[in-house]
Design a protein around this motif. Sequence first.
Motif, PDB file in Angstrom:
ATOM      1  N   SER A   1       0.878  -1.261   0.113  1.00 40.29           N
ATOM      2  CA  SER A   1      -0.080  -0.032  -0.074  1.00 40.29           C
ATOM      3  C   SER A   1       0.893   1.134  -0.073  1.00 40.29           C
ATOM      4  N   ALA A   2       0.250   2.262  -0.138  1.00 39.40           N
ATOM      5  CA  ALA A   2       1.017   3.635  -0.218  1.00 39.40           C
ATOM      6  C   ALA A   2       1.440   3.683   1.323  1.00 39.40           C
ATOM      7  N   ASP A   3       1.007   3.532   2.203  1.00 37.19           N
ATOM      8  CA  ASP A   3       1.181   3.671   3.758  1.00 37.19           C
ATOM      9  C   ASP A   3       2.470   2.651   4.058  1.00 37.19           C
ATOM     10  N   ASP A   4       2.350   1.504   3.206  1.00 32.97           N
ATOM     11  CA  ASP A   4       3.660   0.527   3.410  1.00 32.97           C
ATOM     12  C   ASP A   4       4.933   1.333   2.928  1.00 32.97           C
ATOM     13  N   LEU A   5       4.790   1.929   1.413  1.00 38.05           N
ATOM     14  CA  LEU A   5       5.927   2.375   0.820  1.00 38.05           C
ATOM     15  C   LEU A   5       6.079   3.674   1.703  1.00 38.05           C
ATOM     16  N   ARG A   6       5.551   4.398   2.151  1.00 36.68           N
ATOM     17  CA  ARG A   6       5.880   5.549   2.899  1.00 36.68           C
ATOM     18  C   ARG A   6       6.599   5.303   4.152  1.00 36.68           C
ATOM     19  N   ARG A   7       5.984   4.209   4.702  1.00 37.82           N
ATOM     20  CA  ARG A   7       6.908   4.016   6.222  1.00 37.82           C
ATOM     21  C   ARG A   7       7.960   3.161   6.148  1.00 37.82           C
ATOM     22  N   LEU A   8       8.267   2.271   4.954  1.00 36.93           N
ATOM     23  CA  LEU A   8       9.224   1.529   4.457  1.00 36.93           C
ATOM     24  C   LEU A   8      10.751   2.818   4.194  1.00 36.93           C
ATOM     25  N   ALA A   9      10.111   3.703   3.527  1.00 37.00           N
ATOM     26  CA  ALA A   9      11.101   4.557   3.152  1.00 37.00           C
ATOM     27  C   ALA A   9      11.296   5.818   4.387  1.00 37.00           C
ATOM     28  N   ALA A  10      10.524   6.216   4.938  1.00 37.25           N
ATOM     29  CA  ALA A  10      10.829   6.683   6.598  1.00 37.25           C
ATOM     30  C   ALA A  10      11.789   5.900   7.267  1.00 37.25           C
ATOM     31  N   ALA A  11      11.649   4.605   7.466  1.00 31.65           N
ATOM     32  CA  ALA A  11      12.494   3.722   8.247  1.00 31.65           C
ATOM     33  C   ALA A  11      13.697   3.478   7.545  1.00 31.65           C
ATOM     34  N   GLY A  12      13.723   3.776   6.356  1.00 33.73           N
ATOM     35  CA  GLY A  12      15.122   3.401   5.423  1.00 33.73           C
ATOM     36  C   GLY A  12      15.250   2.120   5.087  1.00 33.73           C
ATOM     37  N   VAL A  13      14.305   1.596   4.925  1.00 30.45           N
ATOM     38  CA  VAL A  13      14.195   0.070   4.660  1.00 30.45           C
ATOM     39  C   VAL A  13      14.148  -0.065   2.991  1.00 30.45           C
ATOM     40  N   ALA A  14      15.098  -0.560   2.482  1.00 24.83           N
ATOM     41  CA  ALA A  14      15.292  -0.885   1.161  1.00 24.83           C
ATOM     42  C   ALA A  14      14.454  -2.187   0.571  1.00 24.83           C
ATOM     43  N   VAL A  15      13.698  -1.870  -0.756  1.00 18.12           N
ATOM     44  CA  VAL A  15      12.996  -3.071  -1.148  1.00 18.12           C
ATOM     45  C   VAL A  15      13.350  -3.554  -2.177  1.00 18.12           C
ATOM     46  N   VAL A  16      13.510  -4.821  -2.204  1.00 17.08           N
ATOM     47  CA  VAL A  16      14.159  -5.589  -3.561  1.00 17.08           C
ATOM     48  C   VAL A  16      13.060  -6.573  -3.928  1.00 17.08           C
TER      49      VAL A  16
END
Length: 314
Positions: free
Chosen positions: A185-200
């Motif tokens: 979700s958009a919230d997932d992506l926003r939170r992952l970015a805020a936490a500095g988590v890279a997505v592969v």
Amino acid sequence: MVTVTEKYEVIVVGGGAAGLSAALVLGRARRHTLVVDAGEPRNAPAAHMQGYLSRDGMAPAEFLAVGREEIARYGVELVRDRAVDAARDAGGEFDVTLAGGRTVHARQLVVATGLKDELPAVAGVAERYGRDVLHCPYCHGWEVRDQAFGVLAGTPMSVHQALMVSQWSKDVTLFLHTVAEEELSADDLRRLAAAGVAVVPGEVAALVVEDDRLTGVRLADGTAYHREVLFVAPRAVPQNGLLDRLGAELRETPFGAYPVIDERGLTTVPGLWAAGNASGFAEQVVNAASRGYRAGAAINGELLFADLDAAGQV
């Protein structure tokens, strides 16, 4: 026709933290109690258990050995066997059949059989589980803090795991594996970015292990990423066969079917109790021990007042 070899006031099926804790309370209450232990604790792959006040860092096997010694002091019997069936008799009590051929009887029955973890079918995961492949940051996060973390996604809920473990390391990569990018979700992506988590994106094919240490994660396309720790989310499989056969009401959860219980651990079947991970998914060792204690104390009270009421009717 059932041939009962021995009778007890209480039988506890499961010799983990919950079962031993219940047995300890019952033994101290002078209740004739049997623990049936198949010897398959869920946390066997872990070298240490954490977060249990006064027992932090203790090896799970040592913890259980001490527990078995303690219940023996109060006359509680323990048998290494597996309960393969159980039935209620006409009086509402329980006959429990063991794999070894015995059938034992009890007025009250505690099911503390826990759950099993089904690991993702990725080469290397099962072999490294409990070492540098982990599932719970509260259990292991401190010990692996500040290392390079990977999180293996199995469902979109794995985003939550990735966000949680980011508290223990600022170098976290979420491998989507079987999850499509559009499922986030958009919230997932926003939170992952805020936490500095890279997505592969892309399916994970295997772990890279060198000198008996996890050093990376390799995708199906051959791309490898350096990682030192991998968090996974095993599929929880409740060991609720006895509860189901005895007619306990089960409720479906995202983590499997668990019995409906009251605050003490009593199921919808009179005299049938559930404790530890047999009663819910998120019972850490300290919580499981607490559940067992509560059930043991409640059972003693149930037996006491049942006997007093029966005596008063004579």
